[in-house]
Motif scaffolding. Structure first.
Motif, PDB file in Angstrom:
ATOM      1  N   LEU A 166     -14.545 -73.085  23.363  1.00  0.00           N
ATOM      2  CA  LEU A 166     -15.972 -73.060  23.283  1.00  0.00           C
ATOM      3  C   LEU A 166     -16.652 -72.025  22.369  1.00  0.00           C
ATOM      4  O   LEU A 166     -15.976 -70.774  22.535  1.00  0.00           O
ATOM      5  CB  LEU A 166     -16.811 -73.284  24.287  1.00  0.00           C
ATOM      6  CG  LEU A 166     -16.607 -74.349  25.261  1.00  0.00           C
ATOM      7  CD1 LEU A 166     -17.217 -74.356  26.728  1.00  0.00           C
ATOM      8  CD2 LEU A 166     -16.980 -75.650  24.617  1.00  0.00           C
ATOM      9  N   THR A 167     -17.319 -72.312  21.484  1.00  0.00           N
ATOM     10  CA  THR A 167     -17.882 -70.969  20.506  1.00  0.00           C
ATOM     11  C   THR A 167     -19.314 -71.215  20.524  1.00  0.00           C
ATOM     12  O   THR A 167     -20.047 -70.146  19.678  1.00  0.00           O
ATOM     13  CB  THR A 167     -17.276 -71.319  19.047  1.00  0.00           C
ATOM     14  OG1 THR A 167     -17.679 -72.530  18.399  1.00  0.00           O
ATOM     15  CG2 THR A 167     -15.823 -71.077  18.928  1.00  0.00           C
ATOM     16  N   TRP A 168     -19.900 -72.233  20.783  1.00  0.00           N
ATOM     17  CA  TRP A 168     -21.523 -72.425  20.703  1.00  0.00           C
ATOM     18  C   TRP A 168     -21.885 -73.254  21.884  1.00  0.00           C
ATOM     19  O   TRP A 168     -21.249 -73.466  22.874  1.00  0.00           O
ATOM     20  CB  TRP A 168     -21.743 -72.919  19.492  1.00  0.00           C
ATOM     21  CG  TRP A 168     -21.465 -74.252  19.085  1.00  0.00           C
ATOM     22  CD1 TRP A 168     -20.218 -74.760  18.609  1.00  0.00           C
ATOM     23  CD2 TRP A 168     -22.219 -75.314  18.867  1.00  0.00           C
ATOM     24  NE1 TRP A 168     -20.128 -75.932  18.447  1.00  0.00           N
ATOM     25  CE2 TRP A 168     -21.289 -76.414  18.372  1.00  0.00           C
ATOM     26  CE3 TRP A 168     -23.427 -75.727  18.781  1.00  0.00           C
ATOM     27  CZ2 TRP A 168     -21.976 -77.613  17.974  1.00  0.00           C
ATOM     28  CZ3 TRP A 168     -24.094 -76.893  18.452  1.00  0.00           C
ATOM     29  CH2 TRP A 168     -23.301 -77.907  18.160  1.00  0.00           C
ATOM     30  N   SER A 169     -23.105 -74.014  21.643  1.00  0.00           N
ATOM     31  CA  SER A 169     -23.715 -74.785  22.742  1.00  0.00           C
ATOM     32  C   SER A 169     -22.779 -75.879  23.045  1.00  0.00           C
ATOM     33  O   SER A 169     -22.545 -76.744  22.124  1.00  0.00           O
ATOM     34  CB  SER A 169     -25.171 -75.236  22.244  1.00  0.00           C
ATOM     35  OG  SER A 169     -25.746 -76.512  23.034  1.00  0.00           O
ATOM     36  N   THR A 170     -22.795 -76.203  24.510  1.00  0.00           N
ATOM     37  CA  THR A 170     -21.641 -77.142  24.948  1.00  0.00           C
ATOM     38  C   THR A 170     -22.618 -78.625  24.681  1.00  0.00           C
ATOM     39  O   THR A 170     -21.779 -79.614  24.367  1.00  0.00           O
ATOM     40  CB  THR A 170     -21.351 -76.977  26.371  1.00  0.00           C
ATOM     41  OG1 THR A 170     -20.694 -75.877  26.602  1.00  0.00           O
ATOM     42  CG2 THR A 170     -20.350 -77.909  26.752  1.00  0.00           C
ATOM     43  N   GLN A 171     -23.791 -78.607  25.052  1.00  0.00           N
ATOM     44  CA  GLN A 171     -24.440 -79.613  24.939  1.00  0.00           C
ATOM     45  C   GLN A 171     -24.614 -80.394  23.323  1.00  0.00           C
ATOM     46  O   GLN A 171     -24.579 -81.142  23.260  1.00  0.00           O
ATOM     47  CB  GLN A 171     -26.130 -79.562  25.399  1.00  0.00           C
ATOM     48  CG  GLN A 171     -26.836 -80.706  25.735  1.00  0.00           C
ATOM     49  CD  GLN A 171     -26.130 -81.789  26.450  1.00  0.00           C
ATOM     50  OE1 GLN A 171     -26.050 -81.505  27.459  1.00  0.00           O
ATOM     51  NE2 GLN A 171     -25.934 -83.088  26.077  1.00  0.00           N
ATOM     52  N   GLN A 263     -19.619 -80.335  32.428  1.00  0.00           N
ATOM     53  CA  GLN A 263     -19.020 -79.321  33.380  1.00  0.00           C
ATOM     54  C   GLN A 263     -17.616 -79.402  33.053  1.00  0.00           C
ATOM     55  O   GLN A 263     -17.079 -78.312  33.323  1.00  0.00           O
ATOM     56  CB  GLN A 263     -19.297 -79.924  34.963  1.00  0.00           C
ATOM     57  CG  GLN A 263     -20.864 -79.978  35.213  1.00  0.00           C
ATOM     58  CD  GLN A 263     -21.031 -81.053  36.513  1.00  0.00           C
ATOM     59  OE1 GLN A 263     -20.210 -81.027  37.370  1.00  0.00           O
ATOM     60  NE2 GLN A 263     -22.205 -81.420  36.554  1.00  0.00           N
ATOM     61  N   ILE A 264     -17.055 -80.318  32.746  1.00  0.00           N
ATOM     62  CA  ILE A 264     -15.354 -80.338  32.611  1.00  0.00           C
ATOM     63  C   ILE A 264     -15.223 -79.288  31.278  1.00  0.00           C
ATOM     64  O   ILE A 264     -14.240 -78.586  31.592  1.00  0.00           O
ATOM     65  CB  ILE A 264     -14.963 -81.649  32.183  1.00  0.00           C
ATOM     66  CG1 ILE A 264     -15.060 -82.699  33.336  1.00  0.00           C
ATOM     67  CG2 ILE A 264     -13.550 -81.792  31.750  1.00  0.00           C
ATOM     68  CD1 ILE A 264     -14.583 -83.966  33.209  1.00  0.00           C
ATOM     69  N   PHE A 265     -15.819 -79.592  30.324  1.00  0.00           N
ATOM     70  CA  PHE A 265     -15.775 -78.646  29.126  1.00  0.00           C
ATOM     71  C   PHE A 265     -16.010 -77.073  29.737  1.00  0.00           C
ATOM     72  O   PHE A 265     -14.956 -76.297  29.267  1.00  0.00           O
ATOM     73  CB  PHE A 265     -16.621 -78.799  27.936  1.00  0.00           C
ATOM     74  CG  PHE A 265     -16.140 -80.017  27.210  1.00  0.00           C
ATOM     75  CD1 PHE A 265     -15.101 -80.629  27.158  1.00  0.00           C
ATOM     76  CD2 PHE A 265     -17.257 -80.627  26.302  1.00  0.00           C
ATOM     77  CE1 PHE A 265     -14.666 -81.707  26.323  1.00  0.00           C
ATOM     78  CE2 PHE A 265     -16.762 -81.690  25.419  1.00  0.00           C
ATOM     79  CZ  PHE A 265     -15.573 -82.409  25.456  1.00  0.00           C
ATOM     80  N   GLU A 266     -16.978 -76.892  30.264  1.00  0.00           N
ATOM     81  CA  GLU A 266     -17.276 -75.388  30.638  1.00  0.00           C
ATOM     82  C   GLU A 266     -16.497 -74.722  31.793  1.00  0.00           C
ATOM     83  O   GLU A 266     -16.285 -73.668  31.876  1.00  0.00           O
ATOM     84  CB  GLU A 266     -18.722 -75.400  31.059  1.00  0.00           C
ATOM     85  CG  GLU A 266     -19.762 -75.523  29.788  1.00  0.00           C
ATOM     86  CD  GLU A 266     -21.142 -75.484  30.194  1.00  0.00           C
ATOM     87  OE1 GLU A 266     -21.440 -75.392  31.299  1.00  0.00           O
ATOM     88  OE2 GLU A 266     -21.859 -75.362  29.247  1.00  0.00           O
ATOM     89  N   LYS A 267     -15.861 -75.810  32.230  1.00  0.00           N
ATOM     90  CA  LYS A 267     -14.733 -75.379  33.591  1.00  0.00           C
ATOM     91  C   LYS A 267     -13.402 -75.013  32.906  1.00  0.00           C
ATOM     92  O   LYS A 267     -12.782 -74.269  33.207  1.00  0.00           O
ATOM     93  CB  LYS A 267     -14.464 -76.497  34.589  1.00  0.00           C
ATOM     94  CG  LYS A 267     -13.669 -76.282  35.544  1.00  0.00           C
ATOM     95  CD  LYS A 267     -14.205 -75.058  36.501  1.00  0.00           C
ATOM     96  CE  LYS A 267     -13.064 -74.923  37.793  1.00  0.00           C
ATOM     97  NZ  LYS A 267     -13.620 -73.790  38.595  1.00  0.00           N
TER      98      LYS A 267
END
Length: 366
Positions: A166-171, A263-267
């Motif tokens: 992740l380098t920026w907004s997940t959404q 949630q999966i990406f950020e976890k």
């Protein structure tokens, strides 16, 4: 000194504040709903910091009324509220959104603009700089055939199977992978499916892939319709990424459960500041009676800015918005209403003090 309000003190909002403040030409006030975010932003003591709930319309209007411009560094969902407050206050508005519906709403709000007041959405990298560069290249052709815009923000040192961090907004990332994609094919506007149109290429000895994603084209498809045969925007990733994302989003149907996917990406995906931004634009068409191709490729790496280590996406996004704000106050943008990125003069953009990261890093023209 130009007084400017920034709404949102996250990584990009804070970066914009630091660049503008350190230029010596701006008085900055920055607001966020979270005191913790404000306190952790490491901002100069001379920058005014305030807690603010954006959905409190009266408080928002009161906060920005003495400013000359307001910058939204918030999520796209609250941008219309900030733009409406700007319209009521009679000040100009800038944002970083890639969301298509939000941009259309900003365009509607811009219809209320008074002389000297402008509304400029999509002021980041893609949409943003990529549209300015793409339109500039298109103007070099007597007859434009194909225009291909390719952009990627990638970890410099990928270690997982997705070859991504992740380098920026997940959404924002999820929107890119799930929403319809604008394009022009055979001279006609079309909507393409995200994650399709897979292609591969090599740059400086590294293999990449690119595929359809939403939002990065900005309004360029509207501007060039009727003047180009094929216009596409794709996101660049390391090879193998698209296959796994397609499995998650389409085969497992996580595209229908975006909050769960977030949630999966950020976890599972660590954030990195050691990233590299790739920009690749290829145009083909007729110049002086000859069928020609022009390619512009750029790499921007993470590095030290304002005494801190900034990621490449942080550098490119913040510097692009600051450049456009500077150009507004220098009266180098149209003077009223809704402004498309392709209305920005490329030479003016590149000559600006804030845009240096786009031209001091590795660049190739052929």
């Amino acid at each position: 000194m130009r007084r400017v309000a920034i709404i949102g003190a996250g990584r990009i909002g804070a970066s914009i504040a630091k660049l503008l403040h350190n230029s010596g030409d701006y008085t900055i006030c920055i607001a966020d709903q979270s005191r913790h975010v404000l306190d952790s932003a490491n901002l100069a003591k001379t920058i005014s910091k305030s807690e603010l709930t954006v959905t409190d319309v009266d408080a928002l209007l009161l906060y920005i009324k003495d400013c000359e411009a307001v910058i939204s560094a918030c999520g796209y969902d609250v941008n219309p509220l900030i733009a409406e407050a700007a319209a009521k206050a009679g000040i100009s508005y800038f944002d970083l959104t890639e969301d298509i519906a939000t941009t259309q709403r900003i365009k509607q709000i811009a219809g209320q603009a008074v002389p000297g007041q402008i509304f400029v959405p999509q002021c980041g990298l893609a949409p943003g700089f990529i549209g300015i560069l793409g339109f500039h290249m298109a103007q070099q052709f007597d007859q434009l055939d194909h225009l291909k815009l390719r952009v990627g923000a990638l970890p410099e040192f990928p270690t997982n199977n997705l070859m991504y961090n992740l380098t920026w907004s997940t959404q924002g990332l999820i929107n890119e992978y799930c929403n319809p994609c604008h394009a022009i094919r055979a001279g006609q506007y079309v909507e393409l499916t995200p994650l399709e149109g897979l292609e591969t290429f090599s740059l400086d000895g590294v293999s990449y892939e690119a595929f359809n994603t939403s939002g990065g084209l900005g309004t360029l498809y509207e501007t060039l319709q009727g003047n180009v045969s094929d216009l596409t925007y794709k996101t660049i990733r390391y090879k193998g990424h698209q296959y796994l994302m397609n499995f998650l989003i389409n085969d497992l149907k996580l595209g229908e459960q975006r909050e769960l996917l977030k949630q999966i990406f950020e976890k599972a995906l660590a954030v990195t500041r050691q990233d590299v931004v790739l920009i690749l634009v290829t145009a083909t068409g007729i110049i002086d009676g000859k069928f020609m191709q022009i390619t512009d490729s750029r790499k921007v790496y993470h590095g030290d800015v304002e005494g801190e280590h900034w990621g490449a996406i942080q550098k490119t996004t913040a510097s692009s918005l600051c450049t456009l704000l500077d150009l507004y106050f220098e009266k180098k943008l149209p003077e009223r209403g809704y402004i498309k990125q392709e209305q920005v003069c490329f030479d003016d953009f590149m000559a600006n003090r804030f845009s240096q990261c786009y031209k001091t890093e590795q660049q190739h023209r052929s």
